[in-house]
Design an enzyme around this catalytic site. Structure first.
Site, mmCIF file in Angstrom:
data_model
loop_
_atom_site.group_PDB
_atom_site.id
_atom_site.type_symbol
_atom_site.label_atom_id
_atom_site.label_comp_id
_atom_site.label_asym_id
_atom_site.label_seq_id
_atom_site.Cartn_x
_atom_site.Cartn_y
_atom_site.Cartn_z
ATOM 1 N N HIS A 23 8.259 -2.102 0.548
ATOM 2 C CA HIS A 23 7.261 -1.495 1.660
ATOM 3 C C HIS A 23 7.518 -2.065 2.506
ATOM 4 O O HIS A 23 7.462 -3.963 2.977
ATOM 5 C CB HIS A 23 5.610 -2.390 1.091
ATOM 6 C CG HIS A 23 4.697 -2.103 1.768
ATOM 7 N ND1 HIS A 23 3.290 -3.176 2.787
ATOM 8 C CD2 HIS A 23 4.212 -0.582 2.574
ATOM 9 C CE1 HIS A 23 3.156 -2.310 3.037
ATOM 10 N NE2 HIS A 23 3.177 -0.701 3.112
ATOM 11 N N HIS A 40 4.391 -1.023 12.938
ATOM 12 C CA HIS A 40 3.469 -0.177 11.462
ATOM 13 C C HIS A 40 2.556 -0.282 12.598
ATOM 14 O O HIS A 40 0.919 1.248 12.920
ATOM 15 C CB HIS A 40 2.906 -0.918 10.838
ATOM 16 C CG HIS A 40 1.817 -0.066 9.744
ATOM 17 N ND1 HIS A 40 0.747 -1.242 9.952
ATOM 18 C CD2 HIS A 40 1.670 -0.124 8.520
ATOM 19 C CE1 HIS A 40 -0.579 -0.614 9.705
ATOM 20 N NE2 HIS A 40 0.039 -0.256 8.558
#
Length: 240
Positions: free
Chosen positions: A9, A51
């Protein structure tokens, strides 16, 4: 396309600063075969790997990413927050990230993560970078929570696989994934029941899940038929 059982991730987010070249290198050093990353646009249209919609958590700036030029983003420290060893790490471009990931022999899940109102523009530019830059042999997937991004990917890059991201499995999740001709449903593990895994498989799609950081939970999900686990701690998961 075959996906590995364990996917890092944002690189290896618990072990190195997320969404950085150092993070992808850390994942590769562990033997990870595929990583996930987030792609969005700077104010002047450069596709960067980051992100959050705002700066401050993983880079030492302030304000919305959508209002920062690429030069301003590039000047930020994206590693010092994680540890002294990573001080000076920069926010990479998607092109740089794809090149590094391909050279490391890994596959990649590129989450198209637009700032509000830039869904189609972001998807179009992410696709353009991927077509120009991706030279890897590993699996490649576009994923998104935003339907316009997946619609754009289907229309402009039908030869690339797509993953349907869902946090809460809202009504129509499976039908939407099928309509968008996705290869997988990438769902929050908290809602990915055995029945939903079975329904995903019955529809001809793979079941991938995020973000699982406890090996016991991962083992149960895999026993339930889960095809892939997206994790911050691939070092704890690769032996499963």
């Amino acid at each position: 396309m075959t996906y590995p059982k364990i996917i890092g991730h944002r690189g290896a987010a618990a072990l190195a600063p997320e969404n950085t070249l150092a993070g992808f290198a850390k994942a590769a050093s562990l033997g990870v075969k595929m990583v996930e990353l987030d792609a969005k646009l700077s104010a002047d249209g450069e596709v960067v790997v980051h992100h959050d919609d705002t700066l401050g958590r993983t880079a030492n700036g302030q304000g919305p990413v959508a209002q920062a030029s690429f030069a301003a983003l590039r000047a930020l420290d994206a590693g010092g927050w994680f540890g002294e060893a990573y001080k000076g790490e920069r926010i990479p471009t998607l092109a740089e990230a794809l090149d590094a990931i391909a050279k490391a022999g890994m596959g990649v899940n590129v989450e198209i993560k637009p700032c509000a109102g830039r869904e189609v523009e972001t998807a179009e530019k992410v696709i353009a970078v991927a077509r120009a830059q991706w030279k890897g042999d590993g699996p490649f997937q576009f994923s998104s929570f935003k339907r316009p991004c997946l619609e754009t990917a289907l229309a402009q890059a039908p030869d690339y696989e797509r993953g349907y991201l869902t946090d809460n499995f809202a009504e129509g999740w499976l039908e939407n994934a099928q309509a968008l001709k996705c290869a997988s449903v990438n769902g929050n593990f908290r809602g990915y029941t055995r029945e939903r895994i079975a329904a995903t498989h019955a529809a001809g799609l793979l079941a991938l899940t995020y973000t699982v950081n406890e090996p016991a939970i991962a083992r149960q999900l895999l026993a339930n038929g889960m095809d892939g686990i997206i994790t911050d701690v691939p070092d704890r998961m690769l032996a499963l």
